[in-house]
Design a protein around this motif. Structure first.
Motif, PDB file in Angstrom:
ATOM      1  N   ALA A 190      -2.143   2.729  -4.697  1.00  0.00           N
ATOM      2  CA  ALA A 190      -2.402   3.942  -3.932  1.00  0.00           C
ATOM      3  C   ALA A 190      -3.640   3.769  -3.053  1.00  0.00           C
ATOM      4  O   ALA A 190      -4.666   3.262  -3.505  1.00  0.00           O
ATOM      5  CB  ALA A 190      -2.600   5.118  -4.874  1.00  0.00           C
ATOM      6  N   ILE A 191      -3.530   4.188  -1.798  1.00  0.00           N
ATOM      7  CA  ILE A 191      -4.661   4.171  -0.876  1.00  0.00           C
ATOM      8  C   ILE A 191      -4.802   5.545  -0.239  1.00  0.00           C
ATOM      9  O   ILE A 191      -3.918   6.393  -0.364  1.00  0.00           O
ATOM     10  CB  ILE A 191      -4.492   3.091   0.224  1.00  0.00           C
ATOM     11  CG1 ILE A 191      -3.243   3.394   1.078  1.00  0.00           C
ATOM     12  CG2 ILE A 191      -4.398   1.701  -0.396  1.00  0.00           C
ATOM     13  CD1 ILE A 191      -3.144   2.536   2.326  1.00  0.00           C
ATOM     14  N   GLN A 192      -5.913   5.766   0.466  1.00  0.00           N
ATOM     15  CA  GLN A 192      -6.172   7.087   1.043  1.00  0.00           C
ATOM     16  C   GLN A 192      -6.060   7.119   2.560  1.00  0.00           C
ATOM     17  O   GLN A 192      -6.280   8.156   3.178  1.00  0.00           O
ATOM     18  CB  GLN A 192      -7.564   7.567   0.602  1.00  0.00           C
ATOM     19  CG  GLN A 192      -7.664   7.775  -0.902  1.00  0.00           C
ATOM     20  CD  GLN A 192      -9.002   8.355  -1.326  1.00  0.00           C
ATOM     21  OE1 GLN A 192      -9.925   8.452  -0.543  1.00  0.00           O
ATOM     22  NE2 GLN A 192      -9.108   8.736  -2.587  1.00  0.00           N
ATOM     23  N   ASP A 193      -5.723   5.988   3.185  1.00  0.00           N
ATOM     24  CA  ASP A 193      -5.574   5.929   4.637  1.00  0.00           C
ATOM     25  C   ASP A 193      -4.107   5.634   4.975  1.00  0.00           C
ATOM     26  O   ASP A 193      -3.636   4.513   4.798  1.00  0.00           O
ATOM     27  CB  ASP A 193      -6.485   4.845   5.212  1.00  0.00           C
ATOM     28  CG  ASP A 193      -6.403   4.767   6.737  1.00  0.00           C
ATOM     29  OD1 ASP A 193      -5.687   5.596   7.342  1.00  0.00           O
ATOM     30  OD2 ASP A 193      -7.036   3.866   7.322  1.00  0.00           O
ATOM     31  N   TYR A 194      -3.401   6.644   5.461  1.00  0.00           N
ATOM     32  CA  TYR A 194      -1.968   6.463   5.712  1.00  0.00           C
ATOM     33  C   TYR A 194      -1.686   5.441   6.807  1.00  0.00           C
ATOM     34  O   TYR A 194      -0.598   4.862   6.862  1.00  0.00           O
ATOM     35  CB  TYR A 194      -1.306   7.805   6.032  1.00  0.00           C
ATOM     36  CG  TYR A 194      -1.657   8.417   7.367  1.00  0.00           C
ATOM     37  CD1 TYR A 194      -0.965   8.066   8.520  1.00  0.00           C
ATOM     38  CD2 TYR A 194      -2.657   9.372   7.474  1.00  0.00           C
ATOM     39  CE1 TYR A 194      -1.275   8.639   9.753  1.00  0.00           C
ATOM     40  CE2 TYR A 194      -2.980   9.951   8.699  1.00  0.00           C
ATOM     41  CZ  TYR A 194      -2.282   9.578   9.834  1.00  0.00           C
ATOM     42  OH  TYR A 194      -2.588  10.150  11.036  1.00  0.00           O
ATOM     43  N   LEU A 211      -5.080  10.173  -9.522  1.00  0.00           N
ATOM     44  CA  LEU A 211      -5.427  10.000  -8.114  1.00  0.00           C
ATOM     45  C   LEU A 211      -6.706  10.764  -7.789  1.00  0.00           C
ATOM     46  O   LEU A 211      -7.088  11.703  -8.480  1.00  0.00           O
ATOM     47  CB  LEU A 211      -4.287  10.490  -7.229  1.00  0.00           C
ATOM     48  CG  LEU A 211      -2.933   9.799  -7.445  1.00  0.00           C
ATOM     49  CD1 LEU A 211      -1.856  10.483  -6.610  1.00  0.00           C
ATOM     50  CD2 LEU A 211      -3.016   8.314  -7.104  1.00  0.00           C
ATOM     51  N   GLY A 212      -7.350  10.390  -6.719  1.00  0.00           N
ATOM     52  CA  GLY A 212      -8.557  11.075  -6.297  1.00  0.00           C
ATOM     53  C   GLY A 212      -9.785  10.581  -7.035  1.00  0.00           C
ATOM     54  O   GLY A 212      -9.727   9.686  -7.888  1.00  0.00           O
ATOM     55  N   ASN A 213     -10.920  11.204  -6.727  1.00  0.00           N
ATOM     56  CA  ASN A 213     -12.200  10.769  -7.291  1.00  0.00           C
ATOM     57  C   ASN A 213     -12.659  11.615  -8.459  1.00  0.00           C
ATOM     58  O   ASN A 213     -13.694  11.347  -9.047  1.00  0.00           O
ATOM     59  CB  ASN A 213     -13.270  10.791  -6.184  1.00  0.00           C
ATOM     60  CG  ASN A 213     -12.934   9.839  -5.049  1.00  0.00           C
ATOM     61  OD1 ASN A 213     -12.480   8.717  -5.294  1.00  0.00           O
ATOM     62  ND2 ASN A 213     -13.145  10.271  -3.812  1.00  0.00           N
ATOM     63  N   PHE A 255       0.699   5.494   0.270  1.00  0.00           N
ATOM     64  CA  PHE A 255      -0.047   6.712   0.592  1.00  0.00           C
ATOM     65  C   PHE A 255       0.812   7.914   0.214  1.00  0.00           C
ATOM     66  O   PHE A 255       1.969   8.010   0.617  1.00  0.00           O
ATOM     67  CB  PHE A 255      -0.379   6.776   2.086  1.00  0.00           C
ATOM     68  CG  PHE A 255      -1.012   8.076   2.499  1.00  0.00           C
ATOM     69  CD1 PHE A 255      -2.369   8.296   2.303  1.00  0.00           C
ATOM     70  CD2 PHE A 255      -0.258   9.090   3.078  1.00  0.00           C
ATOM     71  CE1 PHE A 255      -2.953   9.498   2.682  1.00  0.00           C
ATOM     72  CE2 PHE A 255      -0.827  10.292   3.454  1.00  0.00           C
ATOM     73  CZ  PHE A 255      -2.187  10.489   3.259  1.00  0.00           C
ATOM     74  N   GLU A 267       0.913  12.148   0.178  1.00  0.00           N
ATOM     75  CA  GLU A 267       0.329  13.426   0.585  1.00  0.00           C
ATOM     76  C   GLU A 267       1.074  14.526  -0.151  1.00  0.00           C
ATOM     77  O   GLU A 267       2.310  14.596  -0.089  1.00  0.00           O
ATOM     78  CB  GLU A 267       0.454  13.599   2.097  1.00  0.00           C
ATOM     79  CG  GLU A 267      -0.341  14.778   2.633  1.00  0.00           C
ATOM     80  CD  GLU A 267      -0.622  14.613   4.118  1.00  0.00           C
ATOM     81  OE1 GLU A 267      -1.619  13.954   4.455  1.00  0.00           O
ATOM     82  OE2 GLU A 267       0.172  15.128   4.930  1.00  0.00           O
ATOM     83  N   ASN A 284       0.823  -1.205   0.000  1.00  0.00           N
ATOM     84  CA  ASN A 284       0.000   0.000   0.000  1.00  0.00           C
ATOM     85  C   ASN A 284       0.860   1.258   0.000  1.00  0.00           C
ATOM     86  O   ASN A 284       1.819   1.363   0.761  1.00  0.00           O
ATOM     87  CB  ASN A 284      -0.925   0.020   1.218  1.00  0.00           C
ATOM     88  CG  ASN A 284      -1.997  -1.046   1.136  1.00  0.00           C
ATOM     89  OD1 ASN A 284      -2.403  -1.451   0.048  1.00  0.00           O
ATOM     90  ND2 ASN A 284      -2.462  -1.500   2.287  1.00  0.00           N
ATOM     91  N   THR A 336       3.308   7.632  -8.748  1.00  0.00           N
ATOM     92  CA  THR A 336       2.408   6.512  -8.478  1.00  0.00           C
ATOM     93  C   THR A 336       2.464   5.506  -9.617  1.00  0.00           C
ATOM     94  O   THR A 336       2.444   4.286  -9.393  1.00  0.00           O
ATOM     95  CB  THR A 336       0.963   6.999  -8.279  1.00  0.00           C
ATOM     96  OG1 THR A 336       0.918   7.923  -7.194  1.00  0.00           O
ATOM     97  CG2 THR A 336       0.022   5.842  -7.980  1.00  0.00           C
TER      98      THR A 336
END
Length: 446
Positions: A31-35, A140-142, A5, A7, A3, A22
């Motif tokens: 890539a994940i969104q929770d470090y 990345l992102g939505n 992360f 920022e 995983n 990435t």
């Protein structure tokens, strides 16, 4: 798969770079969104102001706490701050495992191997050739509506206050065919808008080594805008010295090139502009504003302004306020001067404007811009714009938001009946402005 992360701090270029690295790590990391669930934490950093660096250092201490409970976690610093501070970061006591500058992202897998072998992992060498032209970024992102496309890297303007040439290296332009290929790929994936990025985007110039043919920014914009008339094109950031009439003519020819130009002025005083080494004076800048108004009467203009640069007098400050009124900016990024180590100003100028004076001048600039933005938005009341729907409003879940060609945000109520009641993000709509604030237009679908 492990995983990852990331920022990201700073400019749009950094966000685009995060998508590149990435992709480079994509064979081993997702890539994940929770470090807290990450095996590798990367902070893509900015050095443009001291405040940005302090935020990163504070965040690093939080990530270091995670590593105490999970020693296998790797922490890396990439980007401009990595380039500027180098070994200091590895020796900071904040559990940094690797440091990679903006031109070293291809070597991230090798650097991680070094970390796993217990060795020092640092590479901050700047390149005169690297553009990552052959790497397709992982978005990345939505947001699946708009995307950034880097067309060049580096800067060699050497403005007196700016650290970018020292952290990003020499200016070099990416192969135009790779840019066009990336834009076409985004179009095929459903994206409706691209923003072409560069530290000094309108100085883009690529020369083919075999044929000798030259593609400048105007020609590139023409090529990209011709891909599909329904694909919106934006660009950032322009330097006033390179804003040509040729580019404005290309923009006027293509309705899908958005009517918004970010043209940093920094100061309204010719004396200050000379001290800042900006390579233009007040008259040149205002000439470019006149040219924009001539070719693109409906174009919105935004800017950057620095308050309290070295030796700035009250008269210099008043000239900045006067220029703001004359141009009537729609929006501005406004800062008080922050000395950056290694710049020309830090070596040869005295940071002699008192902090209280800087803050007072900055507040006057902000207050004026608020009124200018409100005036501009009020002029839009009653007008109808085509907007690209980008998402649901954060303040009101019953409203959507989108931007018009002038890069102004418009919020509007969700349709509850009729043919567009099942509205999708990424839809073009006609919206009539019925009210506004200084920051936002409020409209209704027509």
């Amino acid at each position: 798969m492990k995983n990852l992360f990331i920022e990201t701090y700073g400019c749009q270029m950094n966000f685009a770079d995060s998508e590149v690295l990435t992709s480079i790590l994509g064979s081993s990391y997702k890539a994940i969104q929770d470090y807290k669930q990450a095996d590798l934490i990367l902070i893509n950093t900015c050095s443009i102001r001291d405040h940005a660096e302090q935020r990163v250092l504070h965040r690093l201490s939080e990530f270091a706490a995670i590593k105490k409970s999970r020693p296998q976690v790797r922490i890396g610093i990439v980007g401009c701050m990595a380039e500027r501070l180098k070994e200091e970061l590895l020796n900071s006591g904040l559990s940094v495992d690797l440091v990679a500058g903006p031109d070293s992202y291809r070597k991230l897998p090798e650097l991680l191997d070094l970390v796993n072998c217990g060795k020092e992992a640092i590479d901050t060498l700047l390149s005169e050739e690297e553009t990552y032209h052959d790497i397709l970024p992982v978005r990345l992102g939505n947001n699946k509506v708009s995307a950034f496309v880097s067309i060049m890297r580096g800067c060699q303007n050497y403005c007196a206050y700016c650290v970018v040439p020292y952290t990003r290296g020499k200016e070099r332009s990416r192969d135009p065919e790779s840019i066009i290929s990336e834009v076409k790929d985004l179009l095929e994936k459903g994206y409706k808008e691209v923003t072409l990025l560069g530290q000094n985007v309108n100085s883009y110039k690529h020369t083919d080594t075999k044929s000798g043919s030259v593609v400048n920014f105007s020609l590139l914009m023409d090529k990209v805008a011709s891909i599909n008339p329904l694909l919106r094109i934006r660009f950032a950031t322009s330097h006033p010295k390179d804003l040509s009439d040729e580019l404005l003519e290309v923009m006027s020819k293509h309705p899908n090139i958005c009517r918004a130009i970010h043209l940093p002025v920094q100061s309204g005083s010719s004396r200050m502009l000379k001290e800042m080494k900006r390579k233009y004076d007040r008259d040149w800048y205002l000439n470019r504003i006149t040219a924009i108004r001539h070719h693109l009467p409906d174009c919105a203009i935004s800017t950057d302004i620095i308050a309290g640069f070295c030796s700035e007098t009250e008269e210099d400050h008043q000239q900045t306020l006067a220029l703001m009124k004359e141009v009537g900016y729609e929006f501005a990024f406004m800062f008080k001067y922050s000395e950056r180590p290694g710049t020309f100003a830090s070596k040869f100028y005295k940071d002699d404007v008192p902090e209280a004076t800087k803050l007072r001048r900055l507040n006057e600039i902000i207050d004026l811009q608020q009124s200018l933005s409100l005036e501009s938005n009020r002029r839009d009341i009653g007008h109808t714009f085509e907007i690209l729907t980008e998402g649901i409003s954060k303040k009101n879940q019953e409203q959507y938001y989108g931007r018009n060609s002038q890069n102004k945000v418009i919020v509007f109520d969700k349709p509850i009946s009729g043919p567009i009641s099942n509205l999708h993000i990424g839809t073009y709509l006609s919206v009539k402005v019925k009210d506004c604030t200084a920051a936002t237009l409020i409209g209704e679908i027509v």
